[in-house]
Design a protein around this motif. Structure first.
Motif, mmCIF file in Angstrom:
data_model
loop_
_atom_site.group_PDB
_atom_site.id
_atom_site.type_symbol
_atom_site.label_atom_id
_atom_site.label_comp_id
_atom_site.label_asym_id
_atom_site.label_seq_id
_atom_site.Cartn_x
_atom_site.Cartn_y
_atom_site.Cartn_z
ATOM 1 N N PHE A 233 0.700 -0.923 -0.191
ATOM 2 C CA PHE A 233 0.391 -0.350 0.118
ATOM 3 C C PHE A 233 0.745 1.325 0.349
ATOM 4 O O PHE A 233 2.025 0.916 0.315
ATOM 5 C CB PHE A 233 -0.477 0.553 0.938
ATOM 6 C CG PHE A 233 -1.555 -0.958 1.180
ATOM 7 C CD1 PHE A 233 -3.063 -1.179 0.615
ATOM 8 C CD2 PHE A 233 -1.923 -1.996 2.344
ATOM 9 C CE1 PHE A 233 -4.053 -1.753 0.360
ATOM 10 C CE2 PHE A 233 -2.603 -3.103 2.253
ATOM 11 C CZ PHE A 233 -3.358 -2.619 1.161
ATOM 12 N N HIS A 234 1.106 2.068 -0.898
ATOM 13 C CA HIS A 234 0.908 3.378 -1.065
ATOM 14 C C HIS A 234 -0.258 4.443 0.396
ATOM 15 O O HIS A 234 -1.457 5.111 -0.836
ATOM 16 C CB HIS A 234 1.936 3.824 -1.759
ATOM 17 C CG HIS A 234 2.632 5.484 -2.234
ATOM 18 N ND1 HIS A 234 3.196 5.546 -3.062
ATOM 19 C CD2 HIS A 234 3.009 5.849 -1.116
ATOM 20 C CE1 HIS A 234 3.459 6.742 -2.946
ATOM 21 N NE2 HIS A 234 3.424 7.124 -1.148
ATOM 22 N N LEU A 235 -0.166 4.545 0.832
ATOM 23 C CA LEU A 235 -0.974 5.744 1.627
ATOM 24 C C LEU A 235 -0.533 7.166 1.407
ATOM 25 O O LEU A 235 0.274 7.132 2.053
ATOM 26 C CB LEU A 235 -0.902 4.623 3.033
ATOM 27 C CG LEU A 235 -0.799 4.017 3.425
ATOM 28 C CD1 LEU A 235 -1.040 3.997 4.972
ATOM 29 C CD2 LEU A 235 -2.194 3.009 2.678
ATOM 30 N N TRP A 269 -4.296 4.473 10.404
ATOM 31 C CA TRP A 269 -5.169 3.840 8.766
ATOM 32 C C TRP A 269 -5.206 2.329 9.296
ATOM 33 O O TRP A 269 -5.177 1.368 10.533
ATOM 34 C CB TRP A 269 -3.773 3.616 8.391
ATOM 35 C CG TRP A 269 -3.058 5.072 7.601
ATOM 36 C CD1 TRP A 269 -2.678 5.804 9.044
ATOM 37 C CD2 TRP A 269 -3.363 5.843 7.067
ATOM 38 N NE1 TRP A 269 -2.248 6.956 8.227
ATOM 39 C CE2 TRP A 269 -3.041 7.046 6.961
ATOM 40 C CE3 TRP A 269 -4.006 5.914 5.202
ATOM 41 C CZ2 TRP A 269 -2.718 7.945 6.490
ATOM 42 C CZ3 TRP A 269 -3.747 6.800 4.795
ATOM 43 C CH2 TRP A 269 -3.416 8.292 4.893
ATOM 44 N N ALA A 271 -3.654 -0.491 7.263
ATOM 45 C CA ALA A 271 -2.683 -0.693 6.769
ATOM 46 C C ALA A 271 -1.806 -2.733 6.831
ATOM 47 O O ALA A 271 -1.709 -2.888 6.032
ATOM 48 C CB ALA A 271 -1.538 -0.307 7.183
ATOM 49 N N GLY A 275 -5.872 -0.461 3.321
ATOM 50 C CA GLY A 275 -4.537 0.108 2.871
ATOM 51 C C GLY A 275 -5.562 2.093 3.387
ATOM 52 O O GLY A 275 -5.316 2.701 2.435
ATOM 53 N N ARG A 276 -7.041 2.095 3.879
ATOM 54 C CA ARG A 276 -7.804 3.216 3.953
ATOM 55 C C ARG A 276 -7.501 3.656 5.612
ATOM 56 O O ARG A 276 -7.031 2.745 6.470
ATOM 57 C CB ARG A 276 -9.165 2.506 3.864
ATOM 58 C CG ARG A 276 -10.200 4.302 3.862
ATOM 59 C CD ARG A 276 -12.003 3.712 3.404
ATOM 60 N NE ARG A 276 -12.277 2.029 4.427
ATOM 61 C CZ ARG A 276 -12.773 2.742 5.576
ATOM 62 N NH1 ARG A 276 -13.386 4.458 5.982
ATOM 63 N NH2 ARG A 276 -13.316 1.415 6.856
ATOM 64 N N LYS A 534 4.920 3.895 3.124
ATOM 65 C CA LYS A 534 4.140 2.610 2.360
ATOM 66 C C LYS A 534 4.379 1.603 3.346
ATOM 67 O O LYS A 534 5.290 1.818 4.368
ATOM 68 C CB LYS A 534 6.106 2.608 1.012
ATOM 69 C CG LYS A 534 5.815 3.968 0.140
ATOM 70 C CD LYS A 534 6.528 3.372 -0.381
ATOM 71 C CE LYS A 534 6.536 4.495 -2.082
ATOM 72 N NZ LYS A 534 8.151 4.314 -3.140
ATOM 73 N N ILE A 535 3.613 0.818 2.558
ATOM 74 C CA ILE A 535 4.133 -0.417 3.202
ATOM 75 C C ILE A 535 4.054 -1.971 2.600
ATOM 76 O O ILE A 535 3.662 -2.407 1.417
ATOM 77 C CB ILE A 535 2.137 -1.256 3.555
ATOM 78 C CG1 ILE A 535 1.442 0.050 4.908
ATOM 79 C CG2 ILE A 535 2.078 -2.866 3.917
ATOM 80 C CD1 ILE A 535 2.179 0.741 6.061
#
Length: 537
Positions: A233-235, A269, A271, A275-276, A534-535
């Protein structure tokens, strides 16, 4: 002192013929062919300016107030060559420009000076590309009522402003506030709207069931950490640098990630699954430098540059504790045994221990320093370490200090003897050692028991710190060390050999925070000074 008026050498009669012709008694037609009235009523109410000739000024008969009147901009359109712009704009809130004169009979207002046709005051000629604030794209007419005209002028200035206009100077802080309010008003429904500073946020809807990705690893005792390779995920959601991130310490709720930012907010988040952003908290009026999960996983302790401390309950959205420190807060740590006690450090020479139950400071730890950078508990809470910003020649007794938690006494102040500050500290999960991130661009390894000696054989280097508060951490199994870098990279080292295991090109700006997931074996979270998270998996 005479008024500053610039006179042209051209003939007045020739200018009058080129600018317009008399169409009827008391009317004149300009270059655009629009019949205009000889009398103009300016909203200032000082005097009426009529059609001027080369010999003087003649006043026409009084007209009915309901009839259309010539706007002020027509005064300069009679000779296009004498004005740099045919459309003038005057700032709404600026006072009327006046120039003192030596002749008492002449008016003092610049705009009401009786000058020959085609002549423009020198002071007004310098205001190029300026447009009258009460002028709209279509010819607007002056209102007899000055208050109504002023209101219409302000609305027209807000709605019809061109890019090439000269606008009044706005201070930087005011521009930032206006940009922040504009972005807040235009924010989409991707994330929940955050409340204003000081207001209680909405309750966080925590899913009662455990994440399907985390469930298989809850009962596993041995989890080998592998090097992550891809971005899960890119938060994006913060409008400022992200200072730190932390996974929820409760394994069943470890899908939630806490992030703190310089945009005065901290966020929660999901995550792992989506990813929200679950919730945004705007409880502080300045940058949020530190925020920590409570050991129970249902509360968040936050502190910022506004000297405020808040303990927020996630399920109800209420503040269980609110306090005010006497310094800007940069680090917070809960006591590992007594969860009602936490340590608070920042821009002060003293570290304070707060009790949530009473809302008061119960103990202080004072040293000859200026700022506390990080705090790390040792020996199950009986001791703790503090890193400071002391980096002078005789700072060997202040860079890292070991304290006795109960007595507030210094256990040791001769730990780190090099002239570098240590912005972050990390404890190894399985061995009695801890890591110190130094501004010398390397990770130093220390013993976690007295006399806290530094290892001379193992040094983890290859990244850059360069003044950023770059964090470091150990993997849950203890085999890998991870650290950010000022150039945006993420570096992983082998704990035993100090060799580099992997390098990730994580962010475009400085990577200041890294943290491994407490349950999932190969999930890594990183954050940057650019505001993104970033995850990795």
């Amino acid at each position: 002192m005479a008024s500053l008026v610039a006179y042209d050498d051209s003939d007045s009669e020739a200018e009058a013929e080129s600018s317009g012709s008399v169409n009827a008694p008391g009317q004149m037609k300009d270059a655009s062919g629009v019949a205009t009235s000889p009398r103009q009523d300016f909203t200032s109410g000082i005097m009426d300016v009529t059609n001027e000739g080369a010999q003087g000024t003649e006043h026409g008969p009084h007209e009915d107030p309901g009839e259309h009147r010539l706007p002020l901009v027509r005064l300069w359109r009679r000779d296009p060559g004498s004005c740099p712009s045919q459309r003038l704009q005057w700032p709404v809130k600026e006072p009327e420009v006046t120039f003192p004169t030596s002749e008492p009979s002449r008016p003092s207002s610049l705009w009401t000076c009786c000058a020959p046709t085609g002549h423009m005051p020198l002071a007004a000629a310098r205001l190029k590309q300026v447009r009258l604030s009460w002028e709209s794209p279509e010819p607007s007419f002056c209102s007899p009522n000055r208050s109504e005209a002023t209101g219409k002028n302000a609305i027209s200035f807000q709605r019809k402003r061109c890019e090439d206009c000269v606008v009044p100077y706005t201070p930087k802080r005011l521009r930032q506030l206006q940009a922040f309010s504009t972005e807040t008003g235009q924010q989409k429904d991707v994330e929940l709207q955050s409340p204003s500073a000081g207001c209680a946020p909405a309750p966080l809807c925590v899913t009662p069931r455990v994440s399907e990705l985390i469930q298989p690893y809850l009962n596993s005792q041995c989890r080998e950490t592998r090097v992550p390779r891809t971005v899960l995920f890119h938060l994006r959601g913060h409008r400022g640098p992200v200072n730190s991130i932390q996974w929820c310490p409760v394994p069943s709720r470890s899908h939630m990630l806490l992030s703190t930012s310089m945009d005065k907010t901290f966020k929660v988040w999901n995550a792992v699954d989506s990813g929200r952003c679950l919730q945004t908290y705007s409880l502080h009026r300045e940058a949020v430098r530190a925020a920590r999960w409570s050991p129970c996983g249902g509360r968040i302790l936050s502190g910022g540059f506004d000297f405020a401390l808040h303990l927020t309950d996630l399920e109800t959205g209420t503040q269980l504790f609110s306090g005010r420190s006497d310094f800007r807060i940069t680090t917070l740590k809960f006591h590992p045994k007594d969860h009602s006690i936490f340590l608070c450090g920042g821009f002060s020479s003293e570290i304070k221990a707060w009790d949530i139950r009473t809302g008061k400071v119960v103990r202080g730890y004072k040293a000859t320093i200026q700022q506390t950078l990080d705090i790390l508990f040792l020996q199950e809470g009986s001791e703790f370490l503090s890193s400071t910003d002391a980096s002078t020649r005789d700072s060997a007794d202040r860079t890292i200090i070991a304290w006795d938690f109960r007595t507030s006494a210094k256990i040791s102040n001769q730990i780190f003897h090099e002239r570098y500050t240590c912005p972050s500290l990390a404890l190894h999960p399985r061995e009695p050692v801890f890591l110190a991130q130094t501004n010398g661009n390397y990770l130093a390894l220390f013993s976690a028991v007295w006399p806290y000696r530094m290892s001379r054989r193992r040094r983890y280097e290859g990244h850059k710190v360069e003044g950023y508060a770059v964090g470091c951490e150990c993997s849950p199994c203890g085999d890998l060390l991870v650290t950010g870098s000022a150039d945006g990279r993420v570096l992983m080292f082998s704990f035993r050999t100090a060799s580099r295991a992997c390098t990730l090109q994580g962010h475009t700006q400085a990577c200041v925070g890294t943290t491994y997931h407490p349950v999932l074996p190969s999930v890594l979270g990183t954050c940057s000074w650019g505001g993104d998270i970033k995850i990795w998996h």
